[in-house]
Design a protein around this motif. Structure first.
Motif, PDB file in Angstrom:
ATOM      1  N   ALA A 134     -17.032  -0.686  -6.670  1.00 24.33           N
ATOM      2  CA  ALA A 134     -16.848   0.703  -6.234  1.00 24.33           C
ATOM      3  C   ALA A 134     -17.221   0.867  -4.763  1.00 24.33           C
ATOM      4  O   ALA A 134     -16.515   1.541  -3.992  1.00 24.33           O
ATOM      5  CB  ALA A 134     -17.695   1.627  -7.111  1.00 24.33           C
ATOM      6  N   LYS A 135     -18.335   0.239  -4.390  1.00 22.37           N
ATOM      7  CA  LYS A 135     -18.754   0.316  -2.989  1.00 22.37           C
ATOM      8  C   LYS A 135     -17.727  -0.345  -2.080  1.00 22.37           C
ATOM      9  O   LYS A 135     -17.389   0.192  -1.006  1.00 22.37           O
ATOM     10  CB  LYS A 135     -20.113  -0.361  -2.851  1.00 22.37           C
ATOM     11  N   SER A 136     -17.197  -1.489  -2.506  1.00 22.54           N
ATOM     12  CA  SER A 136     -16.187  -2.182  -1.697  1.00 22.54           C
ATOM     13  C   SER A 136     -14.924  -1.343  -1.572  1.00 22.54           C
ATOM     14  O   SER A 136     -14.300  -1.301  -0.504  1.00 22.54           O
ATOM     15  CB  SER A 136     -15.865  -3.533  -2.337  1.00 22.54           C
ATOM     16  N   ALA A 144     -12.368   3.782   3.606  1.00 21.83           N
ATOM     17  CA  ALA A 144     -12.826   4.344   4.883  1.00 21.83           C
ATOM     18  C   ALA A 144     -12.324   3.515   6.061  1.00 21.83           C
ATOM     19  O   ALA A 144     -11.911   4.061   7.093  1.00 21.83           O
ATOM     20  CB  ALA A 144     -14.361   4.404   4.888  1.00 21.83           C
ATOM     21  N   ALA A 145     -12.364   2.193   5.917  1.00 24.83           N
ATOM     22  CA  ALA A 145     -11.887   1.341   7.013  1.00 24.83           C
ATOM     23  C   ALA A 145     -10.391   1.549   7.250  1.00 24.83           C
ATOM     24  O   ALA A 145      -9.934   1.603   8.403  1.00 24.83           O
ATOM     25  CB  ALA A 145     -12.177  -0.128   6.677  1.00 24.83           C
ATOM     26  N   LEU A 167      -6.048   3.966  10.563  1.00 23.87           N
ATOM     27  CA  LEU A 167      -4.931   4.910  10.707  1.00 23.87           C
ATOM     28  C   LEU A 167      -5.217   5.951  11.785  1.00 23.87           C
ATOM     29  O   LEU A 167      -4.328   6.315  12.579  1.00 23.87           O
ATOM     30  CB  LEU A 167      -4.663   5.576   9.361  1.00 23.87           C
ATOM     31  N   LEU A 168      -6.441   6.453  11.819  1.00 22.52           N
ATOM     32  CA  LEU A 168      -6.791   7.434  12.858  1.00 22.52           C
ATOM     33  C   LEU A 168      -6.744   6.814  14.249  1.00 22.52           C
ATOM     34  O   LEU A 168      -6.301   7.460  15.220  1.00 22.52           O
ATOM     35  CB  LEU A 168      -8.186   8.005  12.578  1.00 22.52           C
ATOM     36  N   LEU A 169      -7.195   5.574  14.366  1.00 22.19           N
ATOM     37  CA  LEU A 169      -7.157   4.905  15.663  1.00 22.19           C
ATOM     38  C   LEU A 169      -5.714   4.733  16.133  1.00 22.19           C
ATOM     39  O   LEU A 169      -5.392   4.974  17.310  1.00 22.19           O
ATOM     40  CB  LEU A 169      -7.849   3.547  15.558  1.00 22.19           C
ATOM     41  N   VAL A 170      -4.847   4.349  15.203  1.00 18.34           N
ATOM     42  CA  VAL A 170      -3.436   4.224  15.562  1.00 18.34           C
ATOM     43  C   VAL A 170      -2.874   5.586  15.961  1.00 18.34           C
ATOM     44  O   VAL A 170      -2.093   5.717  16.925  1.00 18.34           O
ATOM     45  CB  VAL A 170      -2.642   3.614  14.391  1.00 18.34           C
ATOM     46  N   THR A 210      -1.774   8.852   9.080  1.00 23.75           N
ATOM     47  CA  THR A 210      -2.386   9.218   7.800  1.00 23.75           C
ATOM     48  C   THR A 210      -1.379   9.900   6.894  1.00 23.75           C
ATOM     49  O   THR A 210      -1.293   9.613   5.686  1.00 23.75           O
ATOM     50  CB  THR A 210      -3.593  10.128   8.038  1.00 23.75           C
ATOM     51  N   LEU A 211      -0.575  10.810   7.456  1.00 23.17           N
ATOM     52  CA  LEU A 211       0.447  11.476   6.653  1.00 23.17           C
ATOM     53  C   LEU A 211       1.498  10.477   6.160  1.00 23.17           C
ATOM     54  O   LEU A 211       1.997  10.577   5.032  1.00 23.17           O
ATOM     55  CB  LEU A 211       1.117  12.580   7.485  1.00 23.17           C
ATOM     56  N   ALA A 212       1.839   9.520   7.021  1.00 22.58           N
ATOM     57  CA  ALA A 212       2.801   8.497   6.591  1.00 22.58           C
ATOM     58  C   ALA A 212       2.234   7.670   5.439  1.00 22.58           C
ATOM     59  O   ALA A 212       2.951   7.324   4.485  1.00 22.58           O
ATOM     60  CB  ALA A 212       3.153   7.597   7.773  1.00 22.58           C
ATOM     61  N   ALA A 213       0.936   7.361   5.516  1.00 20.60           N
ATOM     62  CA  ALA A 213       0.307   6.613   4.420  1.00 20.60           C
ATOM     63  C   ALA A 213       0.306   7.430   3.135  1.00 20.60           C
ATOM     64  O   ALA A 213       0.547   6.903   2.036  1.00 20.60           O
ATOM     65  CB  ALA A 213      -1.115   6.215   4.808  1.00 20.60           C
TER      66      ALA A 213
END
Length: 764
Positions: free
Chosen positions: A166-168, A174-175, A180-183, A201-204
């Motif tokens: 679950a943690k992974s 998040a990663a 996606l935000l960086l792109v 993010t919307l495309a994802a």
């Protein structure tokens, strides 16, 4: 003028009928309605009331009869429909395939349960305990404990992995979002559009939505295909294990299986044509039921003991086996008779129709990759007896003979035992295949001697091999005497590695007994002088004499011989040779005389009948006489349906056995054993030393001549030197005490000189 009379309705009109109905309805008729009306005018006609004609009343009986007729008509139609051949076929098909599905579910559930539990371990442990193999039982118990422990560790590890997973997942999500935000930021800076920050993010999100849509569309067909595959797997498992009821299965082409009842047995005995038996059965008040013991289920058939009346011998019943079987609607091979300990009693085993034509399944050698063997304490899984029980045979200190007609499974039956025994790393094999077509090729690397070929040269090599076994037997006998003199017990001696089992195997031994190979010598004048023949069945045959010696004394020192031969006759198998075996097994034979030579007169007299087996149809079925198999008290033989291990599985089994064994390079026909000059080799090993410790001399011999001295012990070297007159002696220390045992160079040289002098005198 008189008043005219009132007009009367005509007789028989509706008015009259209505009045009559009113009268019948409950009003009692008046007196005036029954006599003449005197007050009426004279001219008026006298009218009598006319009763309504009686109509037949419709009661319940005719209605019930019609309904019953209709019910009977419907019932007859339903019966015809239910008993029609097409209806029966449809029902059988439906029940059969339904049984396959239901039974297949049970089979799959059992497999799953056994794969995730220790049920198999417990079953194998119970079988080992039943066979008296406590070592194997302990090993299966250890495997069960190890399986439980590993299963528990896997479950604990899975429980610990859940939070980590679950943690992974959270970190991965998040990663991904960060990437996606960086792109998106890079795109916004490049296009100078702020909304481009969330565009990736919307495309994802759109991609995930499209994937969900696709899964939603494909989920139904995928689920349907999975269900079809599951049902197909269940059906196939049920079909393979024949889980449908017997009456619903397709016809096998055999006669209907008529169950054996006491009346059928008595009737069959009465119709044998034995007058004394028929008369005794008629005179019995209980219908001859007292002749029969309880009918017991035994494997794929039944077993019953028949006590014969006075005046009827067991030989008469055994001699009419075919007629007795046919009287019970069975084939001759489906009836087996033996003589139990009780007097005037015949034990009959009657198979279900067609049951003996069904295979018995694969050998544990093929299915169990972790199989082990122990010649001394274990028993080899050879097949099944007619009762359906596993046939486990003990090979410890037992000579064995397997005979039969050609191409009936003799080599496969003999090889299956050798393959099991190959998993005991203490056993040494010396093998001669006088057919030479590769049936024993997988023992290359297991057998220390491997001879393959049918020629006289191969017979000579096989003779040398058996004679080498005789020499080893003599060495062990001498060693046993020495150890016994030192106070060693018999069990301790046989447990010593120097007495590890040695098994000599000669397949197609009739080639050796029929060979005309003769030993030849060349004299000094160049003349050829013939010596003793290598092969042959007479007393001067070297092969026959070597086999006889092994039969006489080999068992006591763990040297045994197995022979496989065709067509047992006095020429192909001498009497002294066949009667020296502890286990005598036979496949199908042609005549009773051959059967007597194969398994013995006593076994045939007691009901053993390899000559009654079917050639070509009963391949691998053996009639076994001897003490290797567990027999019922007083039973001299048992019929065994052996597991068939084909060439490719045999090679795989042999490879597994080689992994367990220290690989030994075989001495093949192209590499015959050479004469070894032990004294010369010892002298070379001494080098320049005058006295060398015996252990060091042996180490040097093994290092320089591994083929000749591999496996030698100190006692072997001591025996050779003692026989030559150069026995190792202990040294004397300075304090007068006895030192180490050493080999003296002077003694060895003196022994060589004495040998040469003796040779010179013999030459003169």
């Amino acid at each position: 003028m008189t008043e005219p009379a009132a007009e009367q309705p005509p007789l028989g009109t509706v008015h009259d009928l209505d009045e009559h109905r009113s009268t019948r309805a409950g009003a009692a008729p008046t007196l005036t309605s029954l006599v003449k009306d005197t007050t009426a005018p004279a001219s008026a006609p006298v009218v009598y009331p006319v009763e309504e004609p009686q109509r037949p009343t419709i009661d319940a009986e005719p209605t019930s009869s019609g309904r019953l007729r209709r019910i009977r008509r419907v019932a007859r139609g339903a019966h015809r429909l239910a008993t029609h051949d097409r209806t029966r076929s449809v029902v059988r098909v439906a029940v059969r395939h339904g049984g396959y599905f239901v039974g297949g579910a049970g089979v799959v559930a059992k497999r799953t349960w056994e794969g995730r539990t220790v049920a198999v371990h417990h079953r194998m442990r119970a079988m080992a305990l039943a066979a008296g193999d406590h070592a194997a039982a302990a090993e299966w118990q250890d495997r069960a404990d190890r399986f439980r422990r590993e299963r528990h560790e896997r479950r604990i590890e899975l429980i610990h992995k859940v939070p980590t997973m679950a943690k992974s997942a959270a970190i991965g999500t998040a990663a991904a979002e960060g990437i996606l935000l960086l792109v998106g930021i890079c795109m916004a800076i490049h296009d100078r559009e702020l909304h481009d920050v969330v565009a990736p993010t919307l495309a994802a999100i759109d991609a995930v939505r499209a994937l969900c849509w696709f899964v939603g569309i494909a989920w139904g067909p995928a689920l349907g295909l999975a269900l079809v595959a599951c049902l197909s797997h269940l059906w196939r498992a049920g079909h393979q294990h024949e889980t449908a009821p017997a009456w619903a299965r397709p016809d096998s082409g055999t006669a209907d299986d008529i169950p054996i009842t006491p009346s059928i047995v008595v009737k069959a005995l009465s119709d044998l044509g034995i007058p004394a038996l028929r008369k005794a059965i008629k005179e019995m008040a209980d219908g001859a039921a007292g002749m029969l013991g309880p009918i017991r289920l035994a494997g794929c058939g039944i077993e019953v003991d028949v006590t014969l009346p006075s005046g009827v011998s067991t030989e008469e019943i055994l001699g009419k086996r075919r007629k007795l079987a046919e009287n019970m609607n069975r084939h001759e091979h489906e009836l087996h008779m033996t003589i139990p300990p009780a007097p005037r009693t015949v034990r009959m085993w009657v198979a279900d129709s067609g049951a003996l034509d069904q295979p018995i399944g694969p050998s544990p050698l093929v299915t169990d990759a972790d199989l082990t063997a122990d010649m001394r304490k274990g028993r080899a899984p050879w097949g099944q007896d007619l009762r359906g029980d596993t046939a486990l045979i003990s090979l410890w200190q037992r000579h064995m003979l397997i005979t039969g007609l050609s191409n009936q499974g003799k080599t496969a039956s003999l090889r299956a035992l050798a393959l099991w025994l190959a998993f005991d790393t203490r056993v040494e094999f010396r093998l001669a295949d006088l057919k030479g077509v590769g049936d024993w090729q997988m023992f290359d690397g297991i057998a220390t001697v491997l001879i393959q070929g049918p020629t006289d040269e191969h017979v000579m090599e096989a003779t040398h091999m058996v004679e080498g076994g005789v020499e080893e037997m003599g060495r062990r006998i001498d060693l046993m005497r020495e150890l016994s003199a030192k106070g060693w017990s018999q069990d301790k001696i046989l447990a010593d590695p120097r007495f590890n089992p040695l098994v000599l195997i000669v397949d197609e031994a009739q080639v050796a007994y029929g060979s005309s190979a003769v030993e030849t010598h060349i004299t000094d004048s160049g003349a050829v002088r013939k010596g003793a023949p290598y092969g042959g069945s007479k007393a001067d045959s070297r092969y026959f004499q070597a086999v006889k010696k092994v039969h006489d004394q080999g068992r006591a020192v763990n040297v045994t011989i197995w022979e496989g031969t065709q067509d047992p006759t006095n020429e192909n198998l001498p009497k002294r040779s066949r009667e020296g075996n502890h286990i005598r097994a036979s496949l199908v034979l042609g005549t009773e005389s051959q059967a007597r030579m194969a398994v013995g007169d006593s076994a045939v007299d007691a009901g053993a009948a390899p000559h009654k087996l079917r050639q070509g149809l009963d391949k691998g079925t053996l009639v076994v006489a001897g003490d290797g198999l567990k027999l019922a008290p007083g039973q001299p033989s048992v019929t065994v349906r052996t597991h068939f291990v084909d060439q490719d599985p045999a090679k795989e089994i042999a490879e597994r056995a080689k992994v367990r064994r220290a690989g030994v390079a075989p001495q093949t026909a192209a590499e015959p054993a050479q004469d070894v000059d032990h004294l010369a080799n010892v002298l070379d090993a001494l080098g320049d030393g005058k006295r060398i410790q015996t252990q060091e001399v042996l180490r040097r011999l093994i290092s320089t001549h591994p083929h000749a001295y591999d496996g030698w012990e100190l006692h072997d070297l001591t025996r050779v030197l003692r026989e030559a007159g150069a026995e190792p002696k202990p040294t004397r220390a300075d304090n007068g005490k006895t030192g180490v045992v050493c080999v003296s160079r002077a003694r060895v040289e003196a022994a060589i000189e004495a040998r040469e002098d003796t040779a010179d005198r013999d030459a003169e």
